[in-house]
Design an enzyme around this catalytic site. Structure first.
Site, PDB file in Angstrom:
ATOM      1  N   CYS A   1      69.175  10.097  45.636  1.00 53.70           N
ATOM      2  CA  CYS A   1      69.915  11.396  46.617  1.00 53.70           C
ATOM      3  C   CYS A   1      71.037  11.318  47.036  1.00 53.70           C
ATOM      4  CB  CYS A   1      68.416  12.714  46.560  1.00 53.70           C
ATOM      5  SG  CYS A   1      68.404  13.707  45.551  1.00 53.70           S
TER       6      CYS A   1
ATOM      7  N   GLU B   1      78.765   8.630  38.440  1.00 53.43           N
ATOM      8  CA  GLU B   1      76.703   7.700  38.663  1.00 53.43           C
ATOM      9  C   GLU B   1      76.250   8.780  37.985  1.00 53.43           C
ATOM     10  OE1 GLU B   1      77.780   4.807  41.865  1.00 53.43           O
ATOM     11  OE2 GLU B   1      76.837   6.144  42.509  1.00 53.43           O
TER      12      GLU B   1
ATOM     13  N   CYS C   1      69.301  12.169  36.165  1.00 56.01           N
ATOM     14  CA  CYS C   1      70.092  12.663  36.755  1.00 56.01           C
ATOM     15  C   CYS C   1      71.740  12.772  36.597  1.00 56.01           C
ATOM     16  CB  CYS C   1      69.711  11.978  38.194  1.00 56.01           C
ATOM     17  SG  CYS C   1      70.855  12.804  40.224  1.00 56.01           S
TER      18      CYS C   1
ATOM     19  N   CYS D   1      75.432  14.003  52.980  1.00 60.83           N
ATOM     20  CA  CYS D   1      75.499  13.748  51.890  1.00 60.83           C
ATOM     21  C   CYS D   1      76.824  13.177  51.406  1.00 60.83           C
ATOM     22  CB  CYS D   1      76.175  15.281  50.830  1.00 60.83           C
ATOM     23  SG  CYS D   1      76.021  14.861  49.073  1.00 60.83           S
TER      24      CYS D   1
ATOM     25  N   CYS E   1      83.093  16.523  45.142  1.00 63.68           N
ATOM     26  CA  CYS E   1      82.458  17.794  45.496  1.00 63.68           C
ATOM     27  C   CYS E   1      82.919  17.615  46.640  1.00 63.68           C
ATOM     28  CB  CYS E   1      81.196  17.301  46.918  1.00 63.68           C
ATOM     29  SG  CYS E   1      79.989  19.506  46.167  1.00 63.68           S
TER      30      CYS E   1
ATOM     31  N   CYS F   1      79.643  19.076  52.498  1.00 64.93           N
ATOM     32  CA  CYS F   1      77.456  18.975  53.394  1.00 64.93           C
ATOM     33  C   CYS F   1      77.190  17.417  54.465  1.00 64.93           C
ATOM     34  CB  CYS F   1      76.562  18.491  52.335  1.00 64.93           C
ATOM     35  SG  CYS F   1      76.388  20.113  51.772  1.00 64.93           S
TER      36      CYS F   1
HETATM   37  N1  SAH Z   1      76.097  20.174  44.999  1.00 64.36           N
HETATM   38  C1  SAH Z   1      74.255  20.507  44.085  1.00 64.36           C
HETATM   39  C2  SAH Z   1      73.386  19.284  43.435  1.00 64.36           C
HETATM   40  C3  SAH Z   1      73.982  17.504  44.183  1.00 64.36           C
HETATM   41  S1  SAH Z   1      72.945  16.831  45.782  1.00 64.36           S
HETATM   42  C4  SAH Z   1      73.754  20.196  45.761  1.00 64.36           C
HETATM   43  O1  SAH Z   1      73.889  20.432  46.984  1.00 64.36           O
HETATM   44  O2  SAH Z   1      72.430  21.076  45.485  1.00 64.36           O
HETATM   45  C5  SAH Z   1      71.420  17.117  45.156  1.00 64.36           C
HETATM   46  C6  SAH Z   1      69.992  16.959  45.695  1.00 64.36           C
HETATM   47  O3  SAH Z   1      70.307  15.677  47.044  1.00 64.36           O
HETATM   48  C7  SAH Z   1      70.714  18.207  46.934  1.00 64.36           C
HETATM   49  O4  SAH Z   1      69.639  18.703  47.293  1.00 64.36           O
HETATM   50  C8  SAH Z   1      71.310  17.431  48.539  1.00 64.36           C
HETATM   51  O5  SAH Z   1      70.974  18.101  49.161  1.00 64.36           O
HETATM   52  C9  SAH Z   1      70.407  16.484  48.135  1.00 64.36           C
HETATM   53  N2  SAH Z   1      71.532  14.854  49.558  1.00 64.36           N
HETATM   54  C10 SAH Z   1      72.318  15.292  49.461  1.00 64.36           C
HETATM   55  N3  SAH Z   1      72.569  13.998  50.126  1.00 64.36           N
HETATM   56  C11 SAH Z   1      71.234  13.303  50.398  1.00 64.36           C
HETATM   57  C12 SAH Z   1      71.017  12.175  50.904  1.00 64.36           C
HETATM   58  N4  SAH Z   1      72.036  11.488  52.267  1.00 64.36           N
HETATM   59  N5  SAH Z   1      69.519  11.876  51.159  1.00 64.36           N
HETATM   60  C13 SAH Z   1      68.777  12.945  50.601  1.00 64.36           C
HETATM   61  N6  SAH Z   1      69.320  14.031  49.996  1.00 64.36           N
HETATM   62  C14 SAH Z   1      70.073  14.279  49.640  1.00 64.36           C
HETATM   63 FE1  SF4 Z   2      78.229  18.434  47.204  1.00 63.25          FE
HETATM   64 FE2  SF4 Z   2      76.381  16.917  48.211  1.00 63.25          FE
HETATM   65 FE3  SF4 Z   2      76.887  19.560  49.080  1.00 63.25          FE
HETATM   66 FE4  SF4 Z   2      75.515  18.529  47.127  1.00 63.25          FE
HETATM   67  S1  SF4 Z   2      74.914  18.297  48.410  1.00 63.25           S
HETATM   68  S2  SF4 Z   2      76.570  20.808  47.327  1.00 63.25           S
HETATM   69  S3  SF4 Z   2      77.363  16.928  46.184  1.00 63.25           S
HETATM   70  S4  SF4 Z   2      78.487  17.649  49.413  1.00 63.25           S
END
Ligand code: SAH
Ligand code: SF4
Length: 398
Positions: free
Chosen positions: A373, A120, A133, A147, A140, A144
């Site tokens: 995000c 996406e 973005c 996420c 991934c 996390c």
């Molecule tokens: N993998 C990289 C980049 C992608 S995520 C990283 O983790 O930095 C981009 C941002 O969105 C990151 O700061 C991530 O922690 C945040 N993010 C992920 N899931 C989210 C959610 N459900 N609500 C708000 N921010 C989120």
């Molecule tokens: Fe991967 Fe989501 Fe963690 Fe970013 S925030 S490293 S996309 S699992």
């Protein structure tokens, strides 16, 4: 409110990189090649060495300044040279499968790449800028717990062509390529790029670097290095390389102020903990006050959003030119957390403000189309999951 249960998730990393060439003997794609690679490819295809500098400049401009993909439209090239290019190369960007437009103007593209995988891409228009973005991986490897992408198993790294292609297809959709002959480009609909889509960009370093080099090249799309922000969960060994080899701005998914909590939220913390990460950031080359590192901090109700957390964060960030971006948690179906209340978010922000930190609270965009995000996850994956869920047990178990 009762805190959401949090549990440690395992770290896995089984990244697969596919070769730059189109699979199964197809013609190489000129998109995504660095200048050096394209130069070598043009020579290998029969461009005389003494003409290659000029030819490279011309082809590069057609593709990246004018947005032209059809060799026949590259009118300052001789007809037989155009035929030679067509015989050896393609100029391809990933296919847009669906486009959704939010009530707030945010656009989300579902994009299909080789192998039938999907990623996406999100375009966020604001008054003073337009931010794209983009994704760096399908899924991934990291997990996390807040996420949505983290619940999708990694399928593969994107190629440099697929990374640049996301920028090109957004410009196609926005009608951003200049009109033929018009060099006074004023429009900058895609003025900024954030590597904050699906995937961990620093686990696909070379392709992200090459893709960003193409995007930054002054003869083409020409986005300045300060207009690109790479977000990492904290892949410490690649952090200095990001400054040295890409030179873009850095954002770090920080999200917690103790290792105990960060181990759960961002499990890569078990490999490189808060102290190790902060040391790497303190050493980030070329860091000045005008170029600060963004610390992203997702606000999870009663998990990481207390006043004590805010005070601890201030202590941790001492000595680092930092700004803190508070991200109200974007919920997704089945998510184990809740978004912090507005009061808690503002109280947290005030403490950081008073300590002198710029602390914007990110406004969620495109929530109605699940474009915010951390909500990205390929639609086929979602459909597959729901098909399995709805299928009779015997079928689902097969
Ligand atoms: N993998 C990289 C980049 C992608 S995520 C990283 O983790 O930095 C981009 C941002 O969105 C990151 O700061 C991530 O922690 C945040 N993010 C992920 N899931 C989210 C959610 N459900 N609500 C708000 N921010 C989120
Ligand atoms: Fe991967 Fe989501 Fe963690 Fe970013 S925030 S490293 S996309 S699992």
């Amino acid at each position: 409110m009762t805190p959401a249960p949090i549990s440690a998730a395992p770290i896995t990393q089984d990244v697969l990189t596919i070769p730059r060439k189109t699979p199964k003997g197809g013609k190489p794609n000129l998109v995504g090649m660095t200048r050096d690679q394209m130069r070598a490819a043009l020579i290998a295809a029969g461009t005389p060495e003494k003409a290659v500098k000029m030819r490279l400049g011309q082809v590069w401009q057609w593709i990246y300044f004018w947005g032209v993909r059809d060799f026949d439209r590259m009118t300052n090239l001789a007809k037989d040279y155009r035929a030679l290019l067509a015989e050896h190369f393609v100029v391809e960007v990933p296919e847009v499968v669906t486009k959704q437009v939010s009530t707030d103007g945010t656009r989300k593209y579902l994009v299909r790449i080789a192998g039938g995988h999907e990623v996406e891409v999100v375009y966020i228009p604001e008054t003073d800028r337009g931010t794209l973005c983009i994704s760096s991986q399908v899924g991934c490897t990291l997990t996390c717990t807040f996420c949505h992408t983290g619940t999708q198993k990694l399928v593969r790294n994107l190629t440099a062509a697929e990374i640049v292609g996301q920028v090109m297809l957004a410009r196609d959709d926005l009608g951003e390529w200049p009109n033929p002959g018009d060099r006074n480009v004023e429009t900058r609909l895609v003025s900024n790029i954030v590597l904050m889509g699906m995937g961990e960009p620093l686990y696909n370093f070379e392709n992200v670097r090459d893709g960003m080099k193409v995007v930054m090249d002054g003869e083409g799309i020409a986005l300045g290095r300060r207009r690109i922000t790479l977000s990492t969960s904290g892949v410490v060994p690649e952090i200095a390389r990001t400054a040295n080899e890409i030179g873009c701005l850095l954002a770090v998914s920080f999200h917690a102020t103790t290792d105990e909590v960060r181990d759960v939220l961002v499990p890569i913390n078990k490999k490189w903990n808060i102290a190790t990460l902060l040391d790497a950031l303190r050493d980030y080359p070329n860091l000045t006050n005008s170029e600060r590192i963004t610390f992203e901090y997702v606000m999870l109700d009663h998990v990481n959003d207390s006043k004590e957390d805010a005070y601890r964060l201030i202590e941790l960030l001492r000595g680092i030119p930092a700004k803190v971006n508070l991200i109200p948690f974007n919920e997704w179906p089945g998510a184990p957390y809740k978004r912090s209340s507005g009061n808690r978010i503002h109280a947290f922000a005030d403490i950081l403000h008073n300590a002198g930190f710029s602390t914007p609270i990110r406004t969620p965009r495109g929530e109605d189309i699940m474009a915010a995000c951390g909500q990205l996850k390929s639609a086929t994956e979602k459909q597959r999951k729901s098909a399995l869920k709805n299928a009779p047990k015997a079928t689902a178990a097969e």
